[in-house]
Design an enzyme around this catalytic site. Structure first.
Site, PDB file in Angstrom:
ATOM      1  N   LYS A 293      -4.748   3.821  -0.411  1.00  0.00           N
ATOM      2  CA  LYS A 293      -3.987   2.880  -0.994  1.00  0.00           C
ATOM      3  C   LYS A 293      -3.893   3.362  -2.601  1.00  0.00           C
ATOM      4  O   LYS A 293      -5.057   3.684  -3.004  1.00  0.00           O
ATOM      5  CB  LYS A 293      -4.563   1.440  -1.101  1.00  0.00           C
ATOM      6  CG  LYS A 293      -3.649   0.454  -0.801  1.00  0.00           C
ATOM      7  CD  LYS A 293      -4.490  -0.895  -0.595  1.00  0.00           C
ATOM      8  CE  LYS A 293      -3.723  -2.144  -0.358  1.00  0.00           C
ATOM      9  NZ  LYS A 293      -4.553  -3.300  -0.524  1.00  0.00           N
TER      10      LYS A 293
HETATM   11  C1  E4P Z   1      -2.947  -6.509   0.087  1.00  0.00           C
HETATM   12  O1  E4P Z   1      -2.972  -5.091   0.589  1.00  0.00           O
HETATM   13  C2  E4P Z   1      -3.513  -6.858  -1.196  1.00  0.00           C
HETATM   14  O2  E4P Z   1      -5.056  -6.627  -0.718  1.00  0.00           O
HETATM   15  C3  E4P Z   1      -3.557  -8.368  -0.925  1.00  0.00           C
HETATM   16  O3  E4P Z   1      -2.429  -9.155  -0.083  1.00  0.00           O
HETATM   17  C4  E4P Z   1      -3.700  -9.211  -2.379  1.00  0.00           C
HETATM   18  O4  E4P Z   1      -3.590 -10.777  -2.128  1.00  0.00           O
HETATM   19  P1  E4P Z   1      -3.930 -11.764  -3.261  1.00  0.00           P
HETATM   20  O5  E4P Z   1      -2.966 -11.752  -4.214  1.00  0.00           O
HETATM   21  O6  E4P Z   1      -4.173 -13.026  -2.639  1.00  0.00           O
HETATM   22  O7  E4P Z   1      -5.091 -11.085  -3.645  1.00  0.00           O
END
Ligand code: E4P
Length: 219
Positions: A83
């Site tokens: 990522k």
């Molecule tokens: C996805 O890859 C992210 O880690 C995640 O969906 C972020 O979510 P949040 O905005 O609830 O922290």
């Protein structure tokens, strides 16, 4: 539509996998920090539980170090999706990692222009954060609609991974639009199969069945 789960909690992941609805896992530095244990071990464990992509995020912000981190993360298991954040260094890193056939999830996407760049950089997944857009008064789902249209217009292979999901309605809307993946907090995945009328209806059936004193299986 694929469902990933958005957690680094091994116990929760095992429990969720047992439902049969989990196609992959996403983590981020905040989710790893919550576990209070070694990142490499966490990612290795998750990767051994599931065949699908497991996102593990770089923490450097410069291209050179990001690339090294990405290669290291990808060496943990073949199903790691590295990522990278949607910055110019992140996009450069995405391109390089893709040249090495490493899966890449470009994260922290908040605009269709950013999503277009991620696709041009060859991203395997683009992660637009719908909940965080809703939080600032925008419509996160409008972004998903735009990205799906743009990717269809040009036949990009990049999968649209709806992230920052907060409600069941987000999941339904993502499915109606035709997003490839939604990454769900564990609570939302469980909420998907729960409905008060299912519980109420089941209880009524069981109560009536009891009155018959029958059993389906032979005694
Ligand atoms: C996805 O890859 C992210 O880690 C995640 O969906 C972020 O979510 P949040 O905005 O609830 O922290």
């Amino acid at each position: 539509m694929k469902f990933f789960v958005d957690t680094a909690d091994i116990k929760q992941i095992e429990d969720l996998i047992s439902t049969g609805f989990v196609d992959g896992v996403t983590t981020n530095p905040s989710l790893i920090a919550k576990q209070g244990s070694d990142m490499k071990e966490i990612i290795k464990n998750i990767c051994s539980l599931i065949e699908g992509p497991v996102s593990a995020e770089v923490t450097a912000t410069d291209h050179e170090t990001m690339l090294k981190e990405g290669e290291y993360l990808a060496s943990i298991a073949t199903n790691v999706a590295v990522k990278v954040p949607l910055t110019v260094d992140g996009l450069k890193t995405c391109k390089k990692l893709r040249e090495r056939e490493i899966m890449v999830n470009v994260t922290l996407c908040f605009s269709a222009a950013q999503a277009l760049l991620a696709a041009k950089a060859g991203a395997s997944f683009i992660s637009p954060f719908v909940g965080r857009l809703d939080d600032i008064g925008e419509k996160g789902m409008d972004l998903i609609e735009d990205i799906v249209i743009i990717y269809e217009n040009y036949g990009f292979d990049t999968e649209v991974l709806v992230a920052s999901v907060r409600t069941i309605q987000h999941v339904i809307d993502a499915a109606l639009i035709g997003a490839n993946v939604a990454t769900l907090p564990p609570k939302i995945l469980h909420e998907l199969y729960n409905h008060q009328l299912t519980d109420k209806g089941l209880q009524a059936f069981l109560d009536d069945w009891k009155k018959t004193s029958q059993s389906i299986l032979p005694k």
